[in-house]
Design a protein around this motif. Structure first.
Motif, PDB file in Angstrom:
ATOM      1  N   PRO A   1      11.256   3.114   0.648  1.00 40.41           N
ATOM      2  CA  PRO A   1      10.916   3.999   1.764  1.00 40.41           C
ATOM      3  C   PRO A   1      12.166   4.626   2.374  1.00 40.41           C
ATOM      4  CG  PRO A   1      10.756   1.694   2.417  1.00 40.41           C
ATOM      5  CD  PRO A   1      10.951   1.696   0.934  1.00 40.41           C
ATOM      6  N   GLY A   2      12.045   5.900   2.721  1.00 39.42           N
ATOM      7  CA  GLY A   2      13.175   6.608   3.315  1.00 39.42           C
ATOM      8  C   GLY A   2      14.164   7.161   2.321  1.00 39.42           C
ATOM      9  N   HIS A   3      13.940   6.940   1.020  1.00 45.21           N
ATOM     10  CA  HIS A   3      14.828   7.447  -0.016  1.00 45.21           C
ATOM     11  C   HIS A   3      14.166   8.616  -0.732  1.00 45.21           C
ATOM     12  CE1 HIS A   3      17.980   4.170  -0.301  1.00 45.21           C
ATOM     13  NE2 HIS A   3      17.081   3.616   0.499  1.00 45.21           N
TER      14      HIS A   3
ATOM     15  N   THR B   1      12.584  -3.118  -1.236  1.00 42.32           N
ATOM     16  CA  THR B   1      11.189  -3.317  -1.625  1.00 42.32           C
ATOM     17  C   THR B   1      10.318  -2.998  -0.410  1.00 42.32           C
ATOM     18  OG1 THR B   1      11.416  -5.654  -1.029  1.00 42.32           O
ATOM     19  CG2 THR B   1      11.752  -5.078  -3.337  1.00 42.32           C
ATOM     20  N   ASN B   2       9.025  -2.901  -0.636  1.00 44.67           N
ATOM     21  CA  ASN B   2       8.153  -2.512   0.470  1.00 44.67           C
ATOM     22  C   ASN B   2       6.808  -3.215   0.339  1.00 44.67           C
ATOM     23  OD1 ASN B   2       7.456  -1.173   2.801  1.00 44.67           O
ATOM     24  ND2 ASN B   2       6.663   0.628   1.734  1.00 44.67           N
ATOM     25  N   CYS B   3       6.560  -4.115   1.265  1.00 46.39           N
ATOM     26  CA  CYS B   3       5.283  -4.824   1.286  1.00 46.39           C
ATOM     27  C   CYS B   3       4.563  -4.525   2.608  1.00 46.39           C
ATOM     28  CB  CYS B   3       5.493  -6.345   1.172  1.00 46.39           C
ATOM     29  SG  CYS B   3       6.139  -6.877  -0.439  1.00 46.39           S
ATOM     30  N   ASP B   4       3.259  -4.829   2.649  1.00 40.18           N
ATOM     31  CA  ASP B   4       2.507  -4.672   3.894  1.00 40.18           C
ATOM     32  C   ASP B   4       3.070  -5.612   4.952  1.00 40.18           C
ATOM     33  OD1 ASP B   4       0.990  -2.839   2.587  1.00 40.18           O
ATOM     34  OD2 ASP B   4      -0.649  -4.221   2.117  1.00 40.18           O
TER      35      ASP B   4
ATOM     36  N   ALA C   1      12.020  -5.102 -12.882  1.00 40.28           N
ATOM     37  CA  ALA C   1      11.066  -4.046 -13.194  1.00 40.28           C
ATOM     38  C   ALA C   1       9.863  -4.050 -12.256  1.00 40.28           C
ATOM     39  CB  ALA C   1      10.606  -4.176 -14.644  1.00 40.28           C
ATOM     40  N   THR C   2       9.586  -5.197 -11.636  1.00 37.57           N
ATOM     41  CA  THR C   2       8.474  -5.286 -10.690  1.00 37.57           C
ATOM     42  C   THR C   2       8.718  -6.466  -9.757  1.00 37.57           C
ATOM     43  OG1 THR C   2       6.054  -5.333 -10.472  1.00 37.57           O
ATOM     44  CG2 THR C   2       7.043  -6.759 -12.152  1.00 37.57           C
ATOM     45  N   PHE C   3       7.824  -6.637  -8.821  1.00 39.91           N
ATOM     46  CA  PHE C   3       7.915  -7.759  -7.887  1.00 39.91           C
ATOM     47  C   PHE C   3       6.512  -8.036  -7.368  1.00 39.91           C
ATOM     48  CE2 PHE C   3       8.459  -3.885  -5.495  1.00 39.91           C
ATOM     49  CZ  PHE C   3       7.775  -4.083  -4.315  1.00 39.91           C
ATOM     50  N   VAL C   4       6.377  -9.068  -6.579  1.00 40.24           N
ATOM     51  CA  VAL C   4       5.076  -9.422  -5.994  1.00 40.24           C
ATOM     52  C   VAL C   4       5.221  -9.507  -4.486  1.00 40.24           C
ATOM     53  CG1 VAL C   4       4.259 -10.640  -8.051  1.00 40.24           C
ATOM     54  CG2 VAL C   4       5.543 -11.887  -6.306  1.00 40.24           C
ATOM     55  N   CYS C   5       4.130  -9.204  -3.812  1.00 38.19           N
ATOM     56  CA  CYS C   5       4.078  -9.336  -2.360  1.00 38.19           C
ATOM     57  C   CYS C   5       3.163 -10.507  -2.022  1.00 38.19           C
ATOM     58  CB  CYS C   5       3.551  -8.053  -1.723  1.00 38.19           C
ATOM     59  SG  CYS C   5       4.717  -6.668  -1.794  1.00 38.19           S
ATOM     60  N   LYS C   6       3.694 -11.526  -1.405  1.00 39.01           N
ATOM     61  CA  LYS C   6       2.927 -12.722  -1.046  1.00 39.01           C
ATOM     62  C   LYS C   6       2.573 -12.681   0.440  1.00 39.01           C
ATOM     63  CE  LYS C   6       2.997 -15.000  -5.013  1.00 39.01           C
ATOM     64  NZ  LYS C   6       1.772 -15.380  -5.720  1.00 39.01           N
ATOM     65  N   ARG C   7       1.299 -13.035   0.716  1.00 39.67           N
ATOM     66  CA  ARG C   7       0.866 -13.058   2.107  1.00 39.67           C
ATOM     67  C   ARG C   7       1.550 -14.205   2.833  1.00 39.67           C
ATOM     68  NH1 ARG C   7      -3.562 -11.034   4.736  1.00 39.67           N
ATOM     69  NH2 ARG C   7      -4.510 -10.415   2.760  1.00 39.67           N
ATOM     70  N   ARG C   8       2.035 -13.914   4.015  1.00 40.59           N
ATOM     71  CA  ARG C   8       2.674 -14.954   4.804  1.00 40.59           C
ATOM     72  C   ARG C   8       1.617 -15.865   5.425  1.00 40.59           C
ATOM     73  NH1 ARG C   8       6.173 -10.546   6.142  1.00 40.59           N
ATOM     74  NH2 ARG C   8       4.938 -10.044   8.006  1.00 40.59           N
ATOM     75  N   CYS C   9       1.934 -17.140   5.557  1.00 43.37           N
ATOM     76  CA  CYS C   9       0.994 -18.106   6.134  1.00 43.37           C
ATOM     77  C   CYS C   9       0.927 -17.921   7.655  1.00 43.37           C
ATOM     78  CB  CYS C   9       1.415 -19.536   5.824  1.00 43.37           C
ATOM     79  SG  CYS C   9       1.400 -19.930   4.061  1.00 43.37           S
ATOM     80  N   ALA C  10      -0.287 -17.986   8.191  1.00 41.79           N
ATOM     81  CA  ALA C  10      -0.447 -17.885   9.651  1.00 41.79           C
ATOM     82  C   ALA C  10       0.017 -19.169  10.312  1.00 41.79           C
ATOM     83  CB  ALA C  10      -1.900 -17.605   9.985  1.00 41.79           C
TER      84      ALA C  10
ATOM     85  N   THR D   1       0.810  -1.217   0.000  1.00 38.49           N
ATOM     86  CA  THR D   1       0.000   0.000   0.000  1.00 38.49           C
ATOM     87  C   THR D   1       0.842   1.266   0.000  1.00 38.49           C
ATOM     88  OG1 THR D   1      -0.130  -0.106   2.422  1.00 38.49           O
ATOM     89  CG2 THR D   1      -1.919  -1.142   1.174  1.00 38.49           C
ATOM     90  N   SER D   2       2.159   1.143  -0.099  1.00 38.97           N
ATOM     91  CA  SER D   2       3.047   2.304  -0.131  1.00 38.97           C
ATOM     92  C   SER D   2       4.049   2.146  -1.253  1.00 38.97           C
ATOM     93  CB  SER D   2       3.769   2.470   1.204  1.00 38.97           C
ATOM     94  OG  SER D   2       4.540   1.321   1.503  1.00 38.97           O
ATOM     95  N   THR D   3       4.759   3.218  -1.557  1.00 38.38           N
ATOM     96  CA  THR D   3       5.738   3.181  -2.641  1.00 38.38           C
ATOM     97  C   THR D   3       6.979   2.389  -2.231  1.00 38.38           C
ATOM     98  OG1 THR D   3       6.761   5.233  -1.884  1.00 38.38           O
ATOM     99  CG2 THR D   3       4.972   5.423  -3.485  1.00 38.38           C
TER     100      THR D   3
END
Length: 262
Positions: free
Chosen positions: A193-195, A207-210, A237-246, A188-190
């Protein structure tokens, strides 16, 4: 009267008297012995120096002419577009010191630098061995500077860039704008971060994921902690953010009554 004793092994020289002209000459080689002569006022005639032949020099190469007198100076001169390595030579008894000079060709035209957005006029008409730094736009990184060598600009790599970041040289490498990075599901953010908005060529940022997601390469084959800017484009050029398993629920106690007596 003056008594002179001439060494037959001496270099060839001439002597004249103040009275009737008298010239005495002798050779470097000859029979052993000496000569004695009574004369009046003597004038020693030393050998002159011939202007040296130099590639790129005017003819004659000395501003004073083709022959420089004993204890005279040869003011070096080169053709247009060339510079003399030294300003002058001194003549002593037919020998120039230093013996010669060089005419170095100037770098008349500026180098072509990709990505610079204009001609490098600050590199125009520069002397041999001079250094010129490309004029790159703001936030751009030059691939290196230039050294003038015999009329040609020679690219000298930027020591702050590794070999894999030096390509298509000479070049002004573009920065990467983190604000135009494509959106990533699970973030949800660019990125970065911090740059600042512009990441320089060769620079890296995270990279920045939730909080409950982890960054992976686009094919999800490996984790991805950072991106690298390469001449205006992030890599990858891009990447994916995968939800971690509980974490699975674990029973802390069991009822063993059914097993009593078994």
């Amino acid at each position: 009267a003056v008594m002179l004793v001439f060494d037959l092994g001496a270099p060839q020289r001439g002597v004249t008297s103040g009275g009737p002209p008298l010239r005495l000459c002798w050779a470097r080689s000859g029979a052993e012995g000496h000569a004695a002569v009574e004369v009046g006022l003597l004038e020693l005639l030393e050998n002159s120096c011939r202007a040296p032949a130099v590639a790129g020099a005017m003819s004659p190469s000395c501003d004073e002419g083709g022959n420089v007198p004993h204890l005279g100076v040869c003011s070096t001169r080169c053709e247009e577009g060339f510079d003399a390595s030294i300003p002058s030579l001194e003549c002593t008894s037919g020998v120039l010191s230093p013996a010669t000079f060089e005419c170095y060709k100037r770098c008349l035209l500026p180098p072509i630098v990709a990505g610079a957005g204009g001609e490098q006029d600050q590199c125009r008409d520069k002397p041999h061995e001079s250094i010129c730094t490309p004029d790159c736009s703001r936030n751009h990184v030059p691939s290196g500077d230039f050294v003038c060598s015999h009329g040609f600009w020679v690219h000298r790599p930027n020591p702050d860039l590794s070999d894999d970041l030096l390509y298509s040289v000479p070049r002004c490498y573009q920065p990467c704008n983190k604000n135009i990075f494509p959106s990533v599901v699970g973030s949800t953010s660019t990125v970065c971060p911090g740059h600042s908005a512009n990441i320089p060529h060769g620079g890296t940022c995270p990279t920045n994921c939730d909080d409950d997601h982890t960054a992976f390469s686009a094919d999800a084959s490996q984790g991805l902690a950072s991106l690298q800017c390469r001449d205006g484009s992030f890599e990858p050029a891009t990447f994916v953010c995968k939800r971690r398993c509980a974490a699975p629920a674990i029973a802390h106690a069991v009822n063993l009554e059914a097993c009593h007596g078994t």
